[in-house]
Design an enzyme around this catalytic site. Structure first.
Site, PDB file in Angstrom:
ATOM      1  N   SER A 123      10.673  41.540  44.489  1.00 24.76           N
ATOM      2  CA  SER A 123       9.790  40.403  44.036  1.00 24.76           C
ATOM      3  C   SER A 123       8.451  40.773  43.669  1.00 24.76           C
ATOM      4  O   SER A 123       8.300  40.046  42.380  1.00 24.76           O
ATOM      5  CB  SER A 123       9.862  39.241  45.166  1.00 24.76           C
ATOM      6  OG  SER A 123      11.206  39.075  45.640  1.00 24.76           O
ATOM      7  N   GLU A 149      17.774  39.581  38.615  1.00 24.93           N
ATOM      8  CA  GLU A 149      16.670  39.180  37.810  1.00 24.93           C
ATOM      9  C   GLU A 149      15.687  37.998  38.537  1.00 24.93           C
ATOM     10  O   GLU A 149      15.284  37.087  37.718  1.00 24.93           O
ATOM     11  CB  GLU A 149      17.597  38.523  36.761  1.00 24.93           C
ATOM     12  CG  GLU A 149      18.263  39.599  35.986  1.00 24.93           C
ATOM     13  CD  GLU A 149      18.553  39.389  34.426  1.00 24.93           C
ATOM     14  OE1 GLU A 149      17.570  38.441  33.803  1.00 24.93           O
ATOM     15  OE2 GLU A 149      19.352  40.105  33.922  1.00 24.93           O
ATOM     16  N   ASP A 197      12.582  36.238  30.496  1.00 20.21           N
ATOM     17  CA  ASP A 197      12.780  34.824  29.865  1.00 20.21           C
ATOM     18  C   ASP A 197      14.141  34.924  29.068  1.00 20.21           C
ATOM     19  O   ASP A 197      14.566  33.879  28.961  1.00 20.21           O
ATOM     20  CB  ASP A 197      11.624  34.372  29.059  1.00 20.21           C
ATOM     21  CG  ASP A 197      10.250  34.146  29.855  1.00 20.21           C
ATOM     22  OD1 ASP A 197      10.549  33.809  31.084  1.00 20.21           O
ATOM     23  OD2 ASP A 197       9.256  33.973  29.271  1.00 20.21           O
ATOM     24  N   TRP A 240      18.622  49.711  42.781  1.00 19.08           N
ATOM     25  CA  TRP A 240      19.295  48.375  42.407  1.00 19.08           C
ATOM     26  C   TRP A 240      19.529  48.526  40.733  1.00 19.08           C
ATOM     27  O   TRP A 240      19.479  47.662  40.328  1.00 19.08           O
ATOM     28  CB  TRP A 240      18.635  47.166  42.668  1.00 19.08           C
ATOM     29  CG  TRP A 240      18.146  47.064  44.124  1.00 19.08           C
ATOM     30  CD1 TRP A 240      16.770  46.875  44.490  1.00 19.08           C
ATOM     31  CD2 TRP A 240      18.848  47.068  45.187  1.00 19.08           C
ATOM     32  NE1 TRP A 240      16.901  46.830  45.692  1.00 19.08           N
ATOM     33  CE2 TRP A 240      18.065  46.794  46.339  1.00 19.08           C
ATOM     34  CE3 TRP A 240      20.187  47.276  45.478  1.00 19.08           C
ATOM     35  CZ2 TRP A 240      18.450  46.678  47.577  1.00 19.08           C
ATOM     36  CZ3 TRP A 240      20.739  47.107  46.832  1.00 19.08           C
ATOM     37  CH2 TRP A 240      19.760  46.871  47.808  1.00 19.08           C
TER      38      TRP A 240
HETATM   39  C1  LIG Z   1      23.262  44.176  42.757  1.00 19.59           C
HETATM   40  C2  LIG Z   1      22.153  44.436  42.249  1.00 19.59           C
HETATM   41  C3  LIG Z   1      21.940  44.694  41.221  1.00 19.59           C
HETATM   42  C4  LIG Z   1      20.475  44.708  40.483  1.00 19.59           C
HETATM   43  N1  LIG Z   1      19.985  45.289  39.333  1.00 19.59           N
HETATM   44  C5  LIG Z   1      18.901  45.306  39.064  1.00 19.59           C
HETATM   45  C6  LIG Z   1      18.789  45.865  37.639  1.00 19.59           C
HETATM   46  O1  LIG Z   1      19.615  46.465  36.994  1.00 19.59           O
HETATM   47  N2  LIG Z   1      17.407  46.328  37.529  1.00 19.59           N
HETATM   48  C7  LIG Z   1      16.242  46.189  38.304  1.00 19.59           C
HETATM   49  O2  LIG Z   1      15.125  46.353  38.145  1.00 19.59           O
HETATM   50  N3  LIG Z   1      16.457  45.323  39.477  1.00 19.59           N
HETATM   51  C8  LIG Z   1      17.838  45.222  39.862  1.00 19.59           C
HETATM   52  N4  LIG Z   1      18.164  44.515  41.042  1.00 19.59           N
HETATM   53  C9  LIG Z   1      16.845  44.071  42.047  1.00 19.59           C
HETATM   54  C10 LIG Z   1      16.725  42.728  42.321  1.00 19.59           C
HETATM   55  O3  LIG Z   1      16.285  42.077  41.013  1.00 19.59           O
HETATM   56  C11 LIG Z   1      15.883  42.479  43.551  1.00 19.59           C
HETATM   57  O4  LIG Z   1      16.900  42.715  44.452  1.00 19.59           O
HETATM   58  C12 LIG Z   1      15.548  41.082  43.405  1.00 19.59           C
HETATM   59  O5  LIG Z   1      14.460  40.734  42.438  1.00 19.59           O
HETATM   60  C13 LIG Z   1      14.972  40.875  44.873  1.00 19.59           C
HETATM   61  O6  LIG Z   1      13.952  41.728  45.236  1.00 19.59           O
HETATM   62  P1  LIG Z   1      14.169  42.573  46.714  1.00 19.59           P
HETATM   63  O7  LIG Z   1      15.470  43.003  47.007  1.00 19.59           O
HETATM   64  O8  LIG Z   1      13.204  43.841  46.993  1.00 19.59           O
HETATM   65  O9  LIG Z   1      13.893  41.362  47.809  1.00 19.59           O
HETATM   66  P2  LIG Z   1      12.614  40.674  48.181  1.00 19.59           P
HETATM   67  O10 LIG Z   1      11.463  41.059  47.137  1.00 19.59           O
HETATM   68  O11 LIG Z   1      12.167  41.602  49.576  1.00 19.59           O
HETATM   69  O12 LIG Z   1      12.894  39.407  48.837  1.00 19.59           O
HETATM   70  C14 LIG Z   1      13.221  39.157  50.116  1.00 19.59           C
HETATM   71  C15 LIG Z   1      13.359  37.471  50.338  1.00 19.59           C
HETATM   72  O13 LIG Z   1      12.071  37.146  50.359  1.00 19.59           O
HETATM   73  C16 LIG Z   1      11.953  36.151  49.378  1.00 19.59           C
HETATM   74  N5  LIG Z   1      10.659  36.197  48.761  1.00 19.59           N
HETATM   75  C17 LIG Z   1      10.043  37.242  48.415  1.00 19.59           C
HETATM   76  N6  LIG Z   1       8.662  36.779  47.983  1.00 19.59           N
HETATM   77  C18 LIG Z   1       8.682  35.470  48.090  1.00 19.59           C
HETATM   78  C19 LIG Z   1       7.650  34.640  47.658  1.00 19.59           C
HETATM   79  N7  LIG Z   1       6.474  34.754  47.299  1.00 19.59           N
HETATM   80  N8  LIG Z   1       7.766  33.113  48.183  1.00 19.59           N
HETATM   81  C20 LIG Z   1       9.039  32.917  48.663  1.00 19.59           C
HETATM   82  N9  LIG Z   1       9.989  33.688  48.670  1.00 19.59           N
HETATM   83  C21 LIG Z   1      10.060  35.100  48.590  1.00 19.59           C
HETATM   84  C22 LIG Z   1      12.876  36.439  48.305  1.00 19.59           C
HETATM   85  O14 LIG Z   1      13.342  35.306  47.497  1.00 19.59           O
HETATM   86  C23 LIG Z   1      14.300  36.751  49.214  1.00 19.59           C
HETATM   87  O15 LIG Z   1      14.837  35.710  49.768  1.00 19.59           O
HETATM   88  C24 LIG Z   1      19.491  44.428  41.397  1.00 19.59           C
HETATM   89  C25 LIG Z   1      19.682  44.030  42.821  1.00 19.59           C
HETATM   90  C26 LIG Z   1      21.184  43.856  43.148  1.00 19.59           C
HETATM   91  C27 LIG Z   1      21.515  43.431  44.696  1.00 19.59           C
END
Ligand SMILES: Cc1cc2nc3c(=O)[nH]c(=O)nc-3n(C[C@H](O)[C@H](O)[C@H](O)COP(=O)(O)OP(=O)(O)OC[C@H]3O[C@@H](n4cnc5c(N)ncnc54)[C@H](O)[C@@H]3O)c2cc1C
Length: 386
Positions: A135, A369, A245, A159
């Site tokens: 995130s 996303e 966006d 990912w």
């Molecule tokens: C199958 C899959 C395909 C993907 N494809 C791509 C891709 O092609 N390219 C790419 O770049 N990425 C990709 N992603 C990555 C995806 O965008 C991220 O997993 C996502 O943005 C969340 O990041 P994270 O997994 O590190 O979760 P974290 O950021 O660790 O979040 C964990 C939890 O904490 C919450 N959280 C975090 N910060 C806050 C906040 N400030 N306020 C409230 N809640 C919060 C989140 O909502 C979540 O519930 C993919 C992920 C998966 C699982």
């Protein structure tokens, strides 16, 4: 009252497009959806069929030999493919995600080179996330060092959807670690799978969208020509966020398609399944569930199309609209697919019917996303800014 979205009406071309994609999806993609999920294999049949029909990357402008589909049309393609196979719908969705930085901010020469290859059937991926920077994208650690005629990249992205299948990767990396704001030190690059030092990792083992490979990618002194930078140094994160966006509403379209597929399966099942001497469709409790499912899908559909048109027209409020469309449609997909499993009773919990797969596939649309929590932050921020 006009809520600021303007009026829209799907034209004959959009309706004809939906018919054509639905026909193709049912004939050439649906028959492989179960196997693709069970064997966790890439849907090659879908890629071939989509490429043949010009639907694999319909958003590529005509100037680069693409179809030049508008955002609503592109979403219709994604939606109709997702209705039968969530994994396959990531072909058009991620081809857009993987090329949008370039379309928004790339040089003409780089656009000519990359976009014409995608239009001809190659695939693109988007590499923003890292293990420690999900995130919080600005905390990324992948580095890009300028060495005159080349950029040298080092680090790991995780990912990455369709990694290993794609030829081109939009990669965000820190090019100026001393920037006052970390976000201003990030640049975007186009990396090709054959670039020296580009390595693809093993596949993640996932809950759903099992046919779409998700992998880490590694940059080990990966050397790319200097002109592969997208826009100017330091513009990368801004471009990456502008890209979102244009593509978050497309995840809304994917969610919408999955939800519609589950509703269609549920409607057919409840008319057929008999209990207490009649079809379960005759029970009002079942009818109310179906009505709620259809109502939410219809609301999500309008939000997704309106957001797509608004972002494409460059109107203010595009970020809000795109986040709202993605969030509402994905929350709807999770609810509708869960209710569809419920309407199938015990059968819904087995792999003998598609709703189990659809429920697993729906979950990711609330996560990638930008999670739906992050979308709500985007929406709240834009409300409070006034
Ligand atoms: C199958 C899959 C395909 C993907 N494809 C791509 C891709 O092609 N390219 C790419 O770049 N990425 C990709 N992603 C990555 C995806 O965008 C991220 O997993 C996502 O943005 C969340 O990041 P994270 O997994 O590190 O979760 P974290 O950021 O660790 O979040 C964990 C939890 O904490 C919450 N959280 C975090 N910060 C806050 C906040 N400030 N306020 C409230 N809640 C919060 C989140 O909502 C979540 O519930 C993919 C992920 C998966 C699982």
């Amino acid at each position: 009252m006009d809520a600021g979205y303007g009026l829209y009406q799907l034209g004959d071309e959009h309706n004809a497009l939906r018919e054509a994609v639905r026909d193709l999806a049912e004939k050439e993609i649906a028959p492989h959806a179960v196997e693709v999920d069970e064997q966790e294999r890439f849907p090659v049949e879908a890629l071939t069929a989509l490429n043949k029909a010009g639907f694999a990357a319909p958003h590529i402008p005509e100037a680069y030999d693409g179809q030049g589909a508008d955002s609503v049309a592109t979403n219709i393609v994604i939606e109709e493919v997702a209705r039968v196979c969530g994994s396959s719908s990531l072909i058009p969705a991620v081809n857009k995600l993987g090329t949008m930085n370039l379309i928004l901010g790339g040089s003409e020469a780089l656009k000519q080179k990359v976009l014409s290859e995608i239009a001809a059937g190659e695939m693109a991926s988007y590499a923003l996330s890292e293990r420690e920077a999900g995130s919080d994208t600005a905390s990324m650690r992948t580095k890009a060092r300028s060495e005159g005629s080349t950029w040298v990249l080092n680090g790991t992205k995780c990912w990455i959807t369709n990694a290993g299948e794609s030829s081109w990767y939009t990669v965000m990396a820190v090019s100026n670690p001393d920037a006052a704001k970390p976000a201003d030190g990030i640049s975007a690059f186009m990396v090709h799978k054959d670039d020296p030092g580009f390595v693809v990792g093993p596949k993640e083992r996932k809950l759903g969208i099992k046919g779409s490979p998700t992998r880490e990618i590694y940059f080990e002194n990966c050397e790319i020509p200097a002109d592969r930078i997208i826009g100017e140094p330091g513009q990368g994160l801004r471009l990456a966020l502008r890209t979102l966006d244009h593509t978050r509403h497309s995840i809304g379209a994917q969610a919408l398609g999955i939800a519609q597929g589950a509703l269609d399966a549920a409607v057919a099942y409840v008319k057929d399944r008999k209990q207490f001497g009649k079809a379960i469709a005759e029970f009002q409790g079942v009818q109310f569930m179906l009505a709620d499912m259809a109502m939410k899908i219809e609301a999500a559909r309008h939000l997704v199309y309106a957001a797509a048109a608004k972002v494409e027209r460059g109107e203010p409020g595009g970020s809000f609209a795109s986040s709202a469309a993605k969030t509402f449609a994905s929350d709807t997909a999770m609810e509708v697919t869960t209710d569809a499993v419920q309407l199938f009773g015990g059968a819904g919990y087995t792999r003998d019917f598609p709703v189990e797969r659809m429920m697993r596939d729906a979950k990711i649309t609330q996560i990638y996303e930008g999670t739906n929590q992050i979308q709500r932050m985007v929406m709240a921020r834009s409300l409070l800014k006034g």
